[in-house]
Design a protein around this motif. Sequence first.
Motif, PDB file in Angstrom:
ATOM      1  N   GLU A 163      35.771  17.734  26.841  1.00 13.53           N
ATOM      2  CA  GLU A 163      35.986  18.718  26.950  1.00 13.53           C
ATOM      3  C   GLU A 163      34.820  19.813  26.558  1.00 13.53           C
ATOM      4  O   GLU A 163      33.926  19.608  25.541  1.00 13.53           O
ATOM      5  N   LYS A 164      34.389  20.844  27.478  1.00 14.24           N
ATOM      6  CA  LYS A 164      33.432  21.654  27.166  1.00 14.24           C
ATOM      7  C   LYS A 164      34.173  23.028  26.685  1.00 14.24           C
ATOM      8  O   LYS A 164      34.655  23.801  27.254  1.00 14.24           O
ATOM      9  N   VAL A 165      33.611  23.258  25.484  1.00  7.05           N
ATOM     10  CA  VAL A 165      34.299  24.515  24.835  1.00  7.05           C
ATOM     11  C   VAL A 165      33.005  25.708  24.658  1.00  7.05           C
ATOM     12  O   VAL A 165      31.903  25.375  24.167  1.00  7.05           O
ATOM     13  N   ASN A 166      33.520  26.684  25.118  1.00  5.17           N
ATOM     14  CA  ASN A 166      32.671  28.055  24.629  1.00  5.17           C
ATOM     15  C   ASN A 166      33.259  29.016  24.024  1.00  5.17           C
ATOM     16  O   ASN A 166      34.477  29.641  24.461  1.00  5.17           O
ATOM     17  N   GLU A 167      33.150  29.162  22.771  1.00  2.00           N
ATOM     18  CA  GLU A 167      33.692  30.093  21.996  1.00  2.00           C
ATOM     19  C   GLU A 167      32.951  31.195  21.424  1.00  2.00           C
ATOM     20  O   GLU A 167      31.866  30.716  20.582  1.00  2.00           O
ATOM     21  N   GLY A 168      32.967  32.528  21.832  1.00  2.00           N
ATOM     22  CA  GLY A 168      32.085  33.444  21.331  1.00  2.00           C
ATOM     23  C   GLY A 168      30.767  33.161  21.354  1.00  2.00           C
ATOM     24  O   GLY A 168      29.937  33.504  20.476  1.00  2.00           O
ATOM     25  N   GLY A 169      30.131  32.599  22.392  1.00  2.00           N
ATOM     26  CA  GLY A 169      28.767  32.210  22.807  1.00  2.00           C
ATOM     27  C   GLY A 169      28.330  30.939  22.177  1.00  2.00           C
ATOM     28  O   GLY A 169      27.212  30.322  22.327  1.00  2.00           O
ATOM     29  N   ARG A 170      29.570  30.163  21.552  1.00  2.28           N
ATOM     30  CA  ARG A 170      29.043  28.893  21.036  1.00  2.28           C
ATOM     31  C   ARG A 170      29.526  27.691  22.023  1.00  2.28           C
ATOM     32  O   ARG A 170      30.691  27.977  22.461  1.00  2.28           O
ATOM     33  N   LEU A 171      28.473  26.904  22.295  1.00  3.19           N
ATOM     34  CA  LEU A 171      28.873  25.665  23.229  1.00  3.19           C
ATOM     35  C   LEU A 171      28.894  24.541  22.741  1.00  3.19           C
ATOM     36  O   LEU A 171      27.852  24.072  22.065  1.00  3.19           O
ATOM     37  N   PHE A 172      30.046  23.885  22.561  1.00  2.00           N
ATOM     38  CA  PHE A 172      29.934  22.440  22.009  1.00  2.00           C
ATOM     39  C   PHE A 172      30.887  21.661  23.061  1.00  2.00           C
ATOM     40  O   PHE A 172      31.948  21.988  23.812  1.00  2.00           O
ATOM     41  N   MET A 209      32.261  14.753   1.768  1.00  2.00           N
ATOM     42  CA  MET A 209      32.664  15.726   2.543  1.00  2.00           C
ATOM     43  C   MET A 209      31.652  16.753   2.722  1.00  2.00           C
ATOM     44  O   MET A 209      31.718  17.479   3.996  1.00  2.00           O
ATOM     45  N   SER A 210      30.980  17.070   1.960  1.00  2.00           N
ATOM     46  CA  SER A 210      30.080  18.226   2.083  1.00  2.00           C
ATOM     47  C   SER A 210      28.861  18.198   3.000  1.00  2.00           C
ATOM     48  O   SER A 210      28.476  18.663   3.950  1.00  2.00           O
ATOM     49  N   TYR A 211      28.571  16.691   3.147  1.00  2.00           N
ATOM     50  CA  TYR A 211      27.446  16.263   3.932  1.00  2.00           C
ATOM     51  C   TYR A 211      28.267  16.162   5.338  1.00  2.00           C
ATOM     52  O   TYR A 211      27.615  16.458   6.299  1.00  2.00           O
ATOM     53  N   PHE A 212      29.602  15.479   5.368  1.00  2.00           N
ATOM     54  CA  PHE A 212      29.944  15.632   6.749  1.00  2.00           C
ATOM     55  C   PHE A 212      30.242  16.856   7.261  1.00  2.00           C
ATOM     56  O   PHE A 212      30.008  16.919   8.748  1.00  2.00           O
ATOM     57  N   ARG A 213      30.659  18.009   6.571  1.00  2.00           N
ATOM     58  CA  ARG A 213      30.997  19.226   7.235  1.00  2.00           C
ATOM     59  C   ARG A 213      29.520  19.628   7.612  1.00  2.00           C
ATOM     60  O   ARG A 213      29.529  20.202   8.928  1.00  2.00           O
ATOM     61  N   LYS A 214      28.415  19.340   7.345  1.00  2.00           N
ATOM     62  CA  LYS A 214      26.997  19.889   7.785  1.00  2.00           C
ATOM     63  C   LYS A 214      26.717  18.983   9.045  1.00  2.00           C
ATOM     64  O   LYS A 214      26.284  19.596  10.044  1.00  2.00           O
ATOM     65  N   ARG A 215      27.371  17.823   9.260  1.00  2.00           N
ATOM     66  CA  ARG A 215      27.077  17.110  10.294  1.00  2.00           C
ATOM     67  C   ARG A 215      28.006  17.482  11.572  1.00  2.00           C
ATOM     68  O   ARG A 215      27.725  17.720  12.563  1.00  2.00           O
ATOM     69  N   VAL A 216      29.060  18.048  11.091  1.00  2.00           N
ATOM     70  CA  VAL A 216      30.185  18.633  11.920  1.00  2.00           C
ATOM     71  C   VAL A 216      29.430  19.929  12.489  1.00  2.00           C
ATOM     72  O   VAL A 216      29.525  20.184  13.734  1.00  2.00           O
ATOM     73  N   GLU A 217      29.038  20.675  11.735  1.00  2.00           N
ATOM     74  CA  GLU A 217      28.204  22.036  12.108  1.00  2.00           C
ATOM     75  C   GLU A 217      27.088  21.631  12.995  1.00  2.00           C
ATOM     76  O   GLU A 217      26.958  22.322  14.070  1.00  2.00           O
ATOM     77  N   GLU A 218      26.100  20.716  12.650  1.00  2.00           N
ATOM     78  CA  GLU A 218      25.104  20.460  13.489  1.00  2.00           C
ATOM     79  C   GLU A 218      25.392  19.890  14.790  1.00  2.00           C
ATOM     80  O   GLU A 218      24.825  19.960  15.949  1.00  2.00           O
ATOM     81  N   ASP A 219      26.449  19.046  14.835  1.00  2.00           N
ATOM     82  CA  ASP A 219      27.016  18.347  15.984  1.00  2.00           C
ATOM     83  C   ASP A 219      27.571  19.275  16.914  1.00  2.00           C
ATOM     84  O   ASP A 219      27.277  19.138  18.051  1.00  2.00           O
ATOM     85  N   ALA A 220      27.960  20.343  16.557  1.00  2.00           N
ATOM     86  CA  ALA A 220      28.733  21.578  17.527  1.00  2.00           C
ATOM     87  C   ALA A 220      27.323  22.086  18.153  1.00  2.00           C
ATOM     88  O   ALA A 220      27.525  22.677  19.513  1.00  2.00           O
ATOM     89  N   LYS A 221      26.453  22.325  17.477  1.00  4.41           N
ATOM     90  CA  LYS A 221      25.164  23.035  18.078  1.00  4.41           C
ATOM     91  C   LYS A 221      24.172  22.219  18.844  1.00  4.41           C
ATOM     92  O   LYS A 221      23.764  22.684  19.806  1.00  4.41           O
ATOM     93  N   THR A 222      24.160  21.034  18.734  1.00  4.50           N
ATOM     94  CA  THR A 222      23.074  19.926  19.305  1.00  4.50           C
ATOM     95  C   THR A 222      23.944  18.821  20.347  1.00  4.50           C
ATOM     96  O   THR A 222      22.976  18.476  21.086  1.00  4.50           O
ATOM     97  N   PHE A 223      25.011  18.365  19.978  1.00  2.00           N
ATOM     98  CA  PHE A 223      25.517  17.362  20.663  1.00  2.00           C
ATOM     99  C   PHE A 223      25.780  17.563  22.291  1.00  2.00           C
ATOM    100  O   PHE A 223      26.485  18.726  22.419  1.00  2.00           O
ATOM    101  N   ARG A 224      25.020  16.872  23.046  1.00  2.00           N
ATOM    102  CA  ARG A 224      25.419  17.107  24.627  1.00  2.00           C
ATOM    103  C   ARG A 224      25.703  15.902  25.306  1.00  2.00           C
ATOM    104  O   ARG A 224      25.221  14.850  24.812  1.00  2.00           O
ATOM    105  N   PRO A 225      26.705  15.712  26.186  1.00  2.85           N
ATOM    106  CA  PRO A 225      27.148  14.428  26.785  1.00  2.85           C
ATOM    107  C   PRO A 225      25.741  13.864  27.371  1.00  2.85           C
ATOM    108  O   PRO A 225      24.743  14.435  27.741  1.00  2.85           O
ATOM    109  N   MET A 226      25.843  12.442  27.523  1.00  2.67           N
ATOM    110  CA  MET A 226      24.912  11.791  27.838  1.00  2.67           C
ATOM    111  C   MET A 226      25.235  11.153  29.413  1.00  2.67           C
ATOM    112  O   MET A 226      26.414  11.191  29.814  1.00  2.67           O
ATOM    113  N   GLY A 227      24.364  10.849  30.291  1.00  2.41           N
ATOM    114  CA  GLY A 227      24.716  10.358  31.512  1.00  2.41           C
ATOM    115  C   GLY A 227      24.600  11.351  32.598  1.00  2.41           C
ATOM    116  O   GLY A 227      23.831  12.394  32.638  1.00  2.41           O
ATOM    117  N   THR A 228      25.352  11.010  33.705  1.00  2.67           N
ATOM    118  CA  THR A 228      25.233  12.056  34.984  1.00  2.67           C
ATOM    119  C   THR A 228      26.650  12.307  35.320  1.00  2.67           C
ATOM    120  O   THR A 228      27.600  11.790  35.381  1.00  2.67           O
TER     121      THR A 228
END
Length: 406
Positions: free
Chosen positions: A202-211, A124-143
């Motif tokens: 879903e494109k979320v923008n919370e307090g300047g955080r985009l995920f 779970m601790s590793y998964f939490r890190k992945r969740v936080e990293e995901d929110a910062k770096t994941f972007r949709p693929m394609g057009t």
Amino acid sequence: MDDFIDPSRSNPLQGWTCSSNEAVSFALVMPDDIVSGTIDESITFSPKYTYPFFGQEELIFGYKGLSIELYFTSGSLYPYFNVSYEDKITLEIAGSLCKAQELLPPLLEKWPQSSSGQLWTNDMSYFRKRVEEDAKTFRPMGTKIFEYEKDDAVYEIYHCTFDTPRFKEYHRRLQFFLLFYIEAASYIQEDDKRWDIYLLFEKVNEGGRLFYNIVGYTTCYRFVYFERCAIDRESESRGESPNTAARTRIRISQFLILPPYQENGHGKMLYTTLFSLWQSDADIADIVVEDENDGFATLRDRCDLRYLMAKNAFAGVKFPMTLHDIAEFGKPHKIGRMQAERLLELGLLKSLAPSDKASYRKQVIRRLYQYNETELSGLEPAEMKKKLNDAYSAKLEEYREVLNTI
């Protein structure tokens, strides 16, 4: 009291079986969903089917208080798979040890594997890190082909193929959900270039955080068929082959809105966006659906009916109609004959004049007989008539439920 038999003592296996549908729980996890190392239970949801993993009865043997957690980062779908239970069977009967059912292996068999490393975690601790990293770096693929706003949120639709960078691995994760939510679902072939896949985020923008959070997707198959054209009598008399024209057909294969986003209009937006896109594509002749379930059939009926009503397509149309007439009705709208027939029955019922009721009923009864001819052909006339009348009444009730939502 000596004659009393305790049922639990007479059956030592009692209580060691549970529903796999109840044991499995899903979650699409964002950073704020993990508190003190645990997932907020309010975001979890249940599967509809688990028989692809645990058998047709959807039962698991050998545990008490069983929980199978299948949690995913809400964007990239990196998973946390965890099994916990209160007790595991260790009972020996007639010299043989009763073994508890395997849990993770059936699931991992359908989950993508990689030679470069394990594509899941139970930490779970590793998964939490992945969740936080995901929110910062994941972007949709394609057009990106479309976006819309709903309830103060923005949603974006992307088009992908298996040549789209990063998509193939992502699709391998995403299609895992099909097995839990679409009956008889199967994985599609990645080496077939004729697949178009559309992703809804879903494109979320919370307090300047985009995920981005995955909402749903659909797979569509593009194939060519040959339509017979008009033939002049002279060439036909010479025994020449009929003229044909190559046409492109789009077939919707799989369509899934994930449970946290269902019943909120996203299926309608995804379908109508694609329908409009294909309507404007001159290369596409018609749009069909492969083995649609009841839920998607209703969604499709509502969307197609709204489209035809906006086009005033039912003006001046009456039953009776031949199959050729029905096909011609659907052709300008790229709607196949079978769906056009159903939409005509819906559309004409909405404003059915008393003088047209007899011809309407006759047309629908004829279709019901044609679609159920094998079952009906062996019945006595009176029984056949009753079954057709019952089927007609049920069909009208079904149609009125659809029309009440238009």
